[in-house]
Motif scaffolding. Sequence first.
Motif, PDB file in Angstrom:
ATOM      1  N   LEU A   7       0.860  -1.185   0.000  1.00  0.00           N
ATOM      2  CA  LEU A   7       0.000   0.000   0.000  1.00  0.00           C
ATOM      3  C   LEU A   7       0.891   1.229   0.000  1.00  0.00           C
ATOM      4  CD1 LEU A   7      -2.313  -1.432   2.756  1.00  0.00           C
ATOM      5  CD2 LEU A   7      -2.783  -1.382   0.285  1.00  0.00           C
ATOM      6  N   ILE A  10      -1.955   6.805   1.274  1.00  0.00           N
ATOM      7  CA  ILE A  10      -2.983   6.736   2.301  1.00  0.00           C
ATOM      8  C   ILE A  10      -4.325   6.334   1.681  1.00  0.00           C
ATOM      9  CG2 ILE A  10      -3.496   9.227   2.286  1.00  0.00           C
ATOM     10  CD1 ILE A  10      -3.564   8.787   5.485  1.00  0.00           C
ATOM     11  N   TYR A  13      -4.266   2.676   1.316  1.00  0.00           N
ATOM     12  CA  TYR A  13      -4.509   2.066   2.630  1.00  0.00           C
ATOM     13  C   TYR A  13      -6.003   2.073   2.941  1.00  0.00           C
ATOM     14  CZ  TYR A  13      -5.464   1.966   7.598  1.00  0.00           C
ATOM     15  OH  TYR A  13      -6.041   1.687   8.809  1.00  0.00           O
ATOM     16  N   ARG A  14      -6.636   3.227   2.754  1.00  0.00           N
ATOM     17  CA  ARG A  14      -8.066   3.336   3.089  1.00  0.00           C
ATOM     18  C   ARG A  14      -8.898   2.372   2.268  1.00  0.00           C
ATOM     19  NH1 ARG A  14      -7.662   9.159   3.925  1.00  0.00           N
ATOM     20  NH2 ARG A  14      -7.234   9.342   6.163  1.00  0.00           N
ATOM     21  N   TYR A  17      -8.286  -1.144   3.447  1.00  0.00           N
ATOM     22  CA  TYR A  17      -8.922  -1.380   4.747  1.00  0.00           C
ATOM     23  C   TYR A  17     -10.417  -1.639   4.562  1.00  0.00           C
ATOM     24  CZ  TYR A  17     -10.075  -1.431   9.577  1.00  0.00           C
ATOM     25  OH  TYR A  17     -10.519  -1.879  10.795  1.00  0.00           O
ATOM     26  N   ASN A 283       4.176  -4.109   4.262  1.00  0.00           N
ATOM     27  CA  ASN A 283       3.415  -2.867   4.366  1.00  0.00           C
ATOM     28  C   ASN A 283       3.855  -1.954   5.498  1.00  0.00           C
ATOM     29  OD1 ASN A 283       1.411  -2.593   2.211  1.00  0.00           O
ATOM     30  ND2 ASN A 283       0.911  -4.681   2.866  1.00  0.00           N
ATOM     31  N   THR A 284       4.058  -2.486   6.663  1.00  0.00           N
ATOM     32  CA  THR A 284       4.393  -1.611   7.796  1.00  0.00           C
ATOM     33  C   THR A 284       5.729  -0.916   7.566  1.00  0.00           C
ATOM     34  OG1 THR A 284       3.302  -3.227   9.197  1.00  0.00           O
ATOM     35  CG2 THR A 284       4.564  -1.518  10.303  1.00  0.00           C
ATOM     36  N   GLN A 286       7.271  -0.802   4.712  1.00  0.00           N
ATOM     37  CA  GLN A 286       7.388  -0.394   3.303  1.00  0.00           C
ATOM     38  C   GLN A 286       8.702  -0.900   2.720  1.00  0.00           C
ATOM     39  OE1 GLN A 286       5.092   1.544   1.157  1.00  0.00           O
ATOM     40  NE2 GLN A 286       3.799   0.513   2.666  1.00  0.00           N
ATOM     41  N   LEU A 418       1.918   3.044   8.706  1.00  0.00           N
ATOM     42  CA  LEU A 418       2.717   2.431   7.649  1.00  0.00           C
ATOM     43  C   LEU A 418       3.773   3.458   7.272  1.00  0.00           C
ATOM     44  CD1 LEU A 418      -0.195   1.015   5.419  1.00  0.00           C
ATOM     45  CD2 LEU A 418       0.839   0.009   7.473  1.00  0.00           C
ATOM     46  N   THR A 422       1.122   6.380   6.115  1.00  0.00           N
ATOM     47  CA  THR A 422       0.120   6.957   7.010  1.00  0.00           C
ATOM     48  C   THR A 422       0.882   7.682   8.118  1.00  0.00           C
ATOM     49  OG1 THR A 422      -0.051   4.994   8.418  1.00  0.00           O
ATOM     50  CG2 THR A 422      -1.518   5.073   6.511  1.00  0.00           C
ATOM     51  N   LEU A 433      -4.112  -2.304  10.748  1.00  0.00           N
ATOM     52  CA  LEU A 433      -3.783  -2.772   9.407  1.00  0.00           C
ATOM     53  C   LEU A 433      -5.039  -3.337   8.754  1.00  0.00           C
ATOM     54  CD1 LEU A 433      -0.746  -2.853  10.701  1.00  0.00           C
ATOM     55  CD2 LEU A 433      -0.356  -4.069   8.562  1.00  0.00           C
TER      56      LEU A 433
END
Length: 643
Positions: A7, A10, A13-14, A17, A283-284, A286, A418, A422, A433
């Motif tokens: 991701l 942002i 990510y949204r 999610y 992801n976290t 990157q 992330l 984010t 997450l």
Amino acid sequence: MSYPYQLKSIEAYRAAYKKSVEDPESFWTEIAENFKWRKKWDKVLNWNFKEPRIEWFAGGKLNITENCLDRHLETLGDKPAIIWESNDPEERTRVVTYERLHKRVCQFAQVLKNNGIKKGDRVCIYMGMIPELAYAVLACARIGAIHSVIFGGFSARSIADRLEDTKAECIITCDGAYRGGKDIPLKSVIDDALVGNNLVKKVIVYTRTRIPVSMIKGRDVWWEDEMLKVTDTLPVEGFGDAEVMDAEDPLFILYTSGSTGKPKGVVHTTAGYMVWTNYTFVNTFQYQPGQVHFCTADIGWITGHSYILYGPLSAGATSVMFEGIPTWPDAGRFWDIVDKYKVDILYTAPTAIRSLMGYGLDPIKDKDLSSLKVLGSVGEPINEEAWNWYNEHIGKKRCPIVDTWWQTENGGILISNLAGVTPSRPSWATLPLPGVQPVLVDENGKEVTEKDEEGFYKGNLCMKAPWPGMLRTTYGDHERCRTTYFATYDNLYFTGDGALKDEEGNYRITGRVDDVLNVSGHRIGTAEVENAINMHASVVESAVVGYPHPIKGLGIYAYVIVTGFHGDEERTRQDIVQTVSRIIGPIAKPDKIQFVTGLPKTRSGKIMRRILRKIAEGELDKVGDTSTLLDPAVVDGIKEGKL
Ligand code: WTA
């Protein structure tokens, strides 16, 4: 490797999610397609939190090591999988390429088979942080044996309990381990743990420190001798076949502390854990192909399992493995490693940061930290001071800090920003997450919908739905899993943590709400420590609480009633500390022991820990109402004797 599920904004990510909540099955299908399966799954998710029963990718067949090793061979074969840094800064670095790691894992898998280990058998691993530990873990996974790694800071007695609980027939260990200035005699601890055990048939011993060890005929074998029997020249195809595992076959057991005196064996299974550690790693942090990732945890803990081994390796990353400790021979060790290996991602714990802060800026001065791109924190709430120091002096204000909240039971990160995607916010873990559905509830399990005076929602942190990396059971006792995590609140997984949430849905973890302490990032149950203290011959009763400690986060404060002192007060104190060290391990030693003549109890005999906590915290005037106590006068005595 590419990660189509990474991701990068942002908005992404949204969107992810949202999809993960609305349509988890198709969300996780798209992600799971990127792995190597022998057979695809029949059903993405089956679950109910009542029993509980959680199945991800049921019907799928795979081997996690084919995903961590084989599938990288063609493109990354000559790239480092593991860079190993010795405890001794003078000792040569060991660079283990993916090809070499694959070969060693296949060879050691064959050694395990030669020693009678097969799919489903439990293997306990008690080793220092050396590449052979990685080979041992992955070789178990290769043949479908269930590994249970035991941290080197646990005592013989703790190991014996774990051996009994897992019914393991094989142990993999070393003669000894180096940690800072200490040589830890691992094999000798294992020998003590094995007194009276007649289940363990094989102990495989790797030579690290070459201290003399006792080797029992028929039971104990040297790693090196066994490896020689598996010829180096034989093509790997000759013996490298991985066992085909069901998605829900157990991968490992890892013991962790809870509210009761007995640690529980958290069970993680194959496919869900693999997908989750990989997804959260990519992801976290990157992670970008070619980057060097340095997670400073020990593989004896879940962070090492997920973010030294399975997460990074399944992503084809280079993972740094460090044998030593941050302050030996000096407090510049982490920074030397970052400089030497051009580390891109550094993932460590607040307790390490706080301890290094204490050494000032000298140890950092001449170190080139410009390779760093992302910093991570895990294990306990990170205080603002440590966050700011990490940001300023290590990240030079260029590197996003991810504050990753999760637990042994979770398999991987659940709530975190992330990196660079984010927003980060000091001391806030921020957003869940994709796939993670937190909810804050009050004591009755009702969702908190009212803000407190500071404008936050405040409650006990639960999860409404399963994520692929969650625990499936506690080994040998499914009912315990149910009552510990799924019975407190109806249809929710209860984490044991308290949290705040703001209007935007960011979370700030406030700490455990149960009787578990986070001491230097290690999880220790107060009941476990009390049991150990109570084993001491002079002890009548004890109560253990945590108190704020500048480096450890929490320190262990014990209130103890004794029949008398042997020698003097100080000697008795030392004897009690020694007893705890013997029963649990050095990591659980009380920092303070206050001898008392009584404990504050209700009329029904329950110890009022709230009062003891306040006193240990030094808030003597905040102990609150004591009128319901059986004997309110004991509180005054305890206050007077406070350490
Ligand atoms: C705490 C470690 C605040 C928490 C991965 C949790 C944290 C326990 C954080 C699990 C964080 C972990 N912020 N608290 N970022 N990360 N914790 O099982 O109390 O060793 O319940 O897993 O550590 O510890 P465990």
